[in-house]
Design a protein around this motif. Structure first.
Motif, mmCIF file in Angstrom:
data_model
loop_
_atom_site.group_PDB
_atom_site.id
_atom_site.type_symbol
_atom_site.label_atom_id
_atom_site.label_comp_id
_atom_site.label_asym_id
_atom_site.label_seq_id
_atom_site.Cartn_x
_atom_site.Cartn_y
_atom_site.Cartn_z
ATOM 1 N N MET A 68 33.905 41.145 74.853
ATOM 2 C CA MET A 68 35.249 41.417 74.354
ATOM 3 C C MET A 68 35.352 42.892 73.955
ATOM 4 S SD MET A 68 37.347 39.418 71.347
ATOM 5 C CE MET A 68 37.333 37.889 72.283
ATOM 6 N N LYS A 69 36.457 43.506 74.320
ATOM 7 C CA LYS A 69 36.644 44.928 74.083
ATOM 8 C C LYS A 69 36.715 45.244 72.591
ATOM 9 C CE LYS A 69 39.758 48.742 75.311
ATOM 10 N NZ LYS A 69 41.018 49.089 76.000
ATOM 11 N N ALA A 70 36.038 46.345 72.191
ATOM 12 C CA ALA A 70 36.090 46.770 70.789
ATOM 13 C C ALA A 70 37.501 47.236 70.454
ATOM 14 C CB ALA A 70 35.089 47.892 70.542
ATOM 15 N N ARG A 71 37.946 46.917 69.246
ATOM 16 C CA ARG A 71 39.302 47.272 68.819
ATOM 17 C C ARG A 71 39.211 48.290 67.687
ATOM 18 N NH1 ARG A 71 39.282 41.825 70.226
ATOM 19 N NH2 ARG A 71 41.092 41.088 71.401
ATOM 20 N N LEU A 86 42.360 36.920 65.573
ATOM 21 C CA LEU A 86 41.691 38.024 66.249
ATOM 22 C C LEU A 86 40.220 38.085 65.836
ATOM 23 C CD1 LEU A 86 41.892 40.632 67.986
ATOM 24 C CD2 LEU A 86 42.573 41.837 65.905
ATOM 25 N N LYS A 87 39.957 37.936 64.547
ATOM 26 C CA LYS A 87 38.571 37.987 64.071
ATOM 27 C C LYS A 87 37.789 36.760 64.523
ATOM 28 C CE LYS A 87 40.260 38.894 59.957
ATOM 29 N NZ LYS A 87 40.401 39.177 58.505
ATOM 30 N N HIS A 88 38.430 35.594 64.499
ATOM 31 C CA HIS A 88 37.734 34.383 64.961
ATOM 32 C C HIS A 88 37.358 34.498 66.440
ATOM 33 C CE1 HIS A 88 36.678 30.165 65.478
ATOM 34 N NE2 HIS A 88 37.407 30.188 66.570
ATOM 35 N N LYS A 108 31.209 44.826 63.413
ATOM 36 C CA LYS A 108 31.209 46.273 63.666
ATOM 37 C C LYS A 108 31.276 46.562 65.159
ATOM 38 C CE LYS A 108 30.834 50.515 62.037
ATOM 39 N NZ LYS A 108 31.945 51.125 61.275
ATOM 40 N N ARG A 109 30.649 45.716 65.965
ATOM 41 C CA ARG A 109 30.743 45.910 67.422
ATOM 42 C C ARG A 109 32.178 45.729 67.900
ATOM 43 N NH1 ARG A 109 25.704 43.240 67.353
ATOM 44 N NH2 ARG A 109 26.620 41.185 67.745
ATOM 45 N N HIS A 110 32.875 44.771 67.329
ATOM 46 C CA HIS A 110 34.238 44.478 67.776
ATOM 47 C C HIS A 110 35.283 45.371 67.113
ATOM 48 C CE1 HIS A 110 33.278 40.902 70.173
ATOM 49 N NE2 HIS A 110 32.364 40.645 69.264
#
Length: 250
Positions: free
Chosen positions: A1-4, A14-16, A191-193
């Motif tokens: 999933m792309k980092a935001r 979004l966080k889930h 942190k990755r996301h």
């Protein structure tokens, strides 16, 4: 999933979704869907308790508890109770209450309790200048009598981890270490996301089988609970860290 590149991602969905994309974390996440009548009906057949909550919200506001009891479906809001024998009517009532807002429907966790009052926990982490997460600790929140949310604004009060689990301080320290390790995994995944985040308040649940769950990850968390930590100096250290982080984020 792309980092935001969002510093304070507020949407629970979004966080889930981001954390669900991490295979090592899935077993800690309650089953969660965006609310639709169909999603509700499917989940309530799998889980005897569900929570329906705003996608954007705080301090437990707007949360509803749905219990399947035999052929009855009981909807509880902060101030009302509705009972239906038809799941479709229960779903339509929820839709009526929700209106046009975006809500989530989430598997209910059989939380540990004291005197029938449910307990959950807040773990707190800050990102240090060296890029490593600092785990400040964990505090419990026990709901007021006849309430199903634990927030202070709803009458909840602080409780320490070992007291909530009814174990010795030594055993409580082992639990603290388990939660610290899981919190680190979650923080690194978040942190990755969301590379811009610098604070995390993790809403943690422990069920009656002593399984640990992550209910929600907050990226601008309150920390007043830590006034009641066993280390009387901890709250001041947290407050100082928050000031430093937020000063440099302006």
């Amino acid at each position: 999933m792309k980092a935001r590149l969002i510093k304070y991602p507020g949407r629970k969905w979004l966080k889930h979704e981001s954390l669900w994309s991490e295979p090592e974390l899935r077993k800690y996440l309650p089953e969660t869907e965006l609310f639709t009548t169909q999603a509700f009906i499917q989940l309530v057949e799998r889980h005897a308790v569900l929570f329906v909550k705003p996608d954007v919200g705080m301090q437990g506001q707007g949360i509803m508890k749905i219990t399947r009891d035999g052929d009855k479906y009981v909807i509880r809001t902060a101030s009302q109770r509705f009972v239906y024998r038809d799941v479709n009517k229960a779903a339509l009532k929820l839709k009526q209450i929700i209106g046009s807002e975006r809500y989530l429907v989430q598997q209910g966790i059989d939380l540990i309790k004291i005197d029938g009052n449910p307990i959950d926990f807040r773990a707190l982490l800050h990102l240090k200048p060296n890029g490593k997460w600092k785990f400040f600790g964990i505090m419990g929140k026990i709901a007021a009598p006849n309430r199903f949310v634990t927030n202070h604004s709803s009458g909840g009060r602080a409780i320490r981890l070992y007291q909530a689990l009814r174990v010795t301080k030594e055993d409580g320290a082992e639990w603290d270490e388990r939660i610290k390790k899981l919190s680190g995994l979650i923080a690194h995944a978040m942190k990755r996301h969301f590379p811009k985040i610098t604070e995390l308040g993790l809403d943690i649940a422990i069920d009656t089988n002593h399984q640990i769950w992550l209910l929600e990850a907050n990226t601008r968390p309150q920390f007043q609970l830590f006034r009641y930590h066993s280390d009387p100096r901890l709250f001041a250290r947290i407050a100082s860290s928050v000031r430093m982080i937020r000063k440099h984020s302006v």
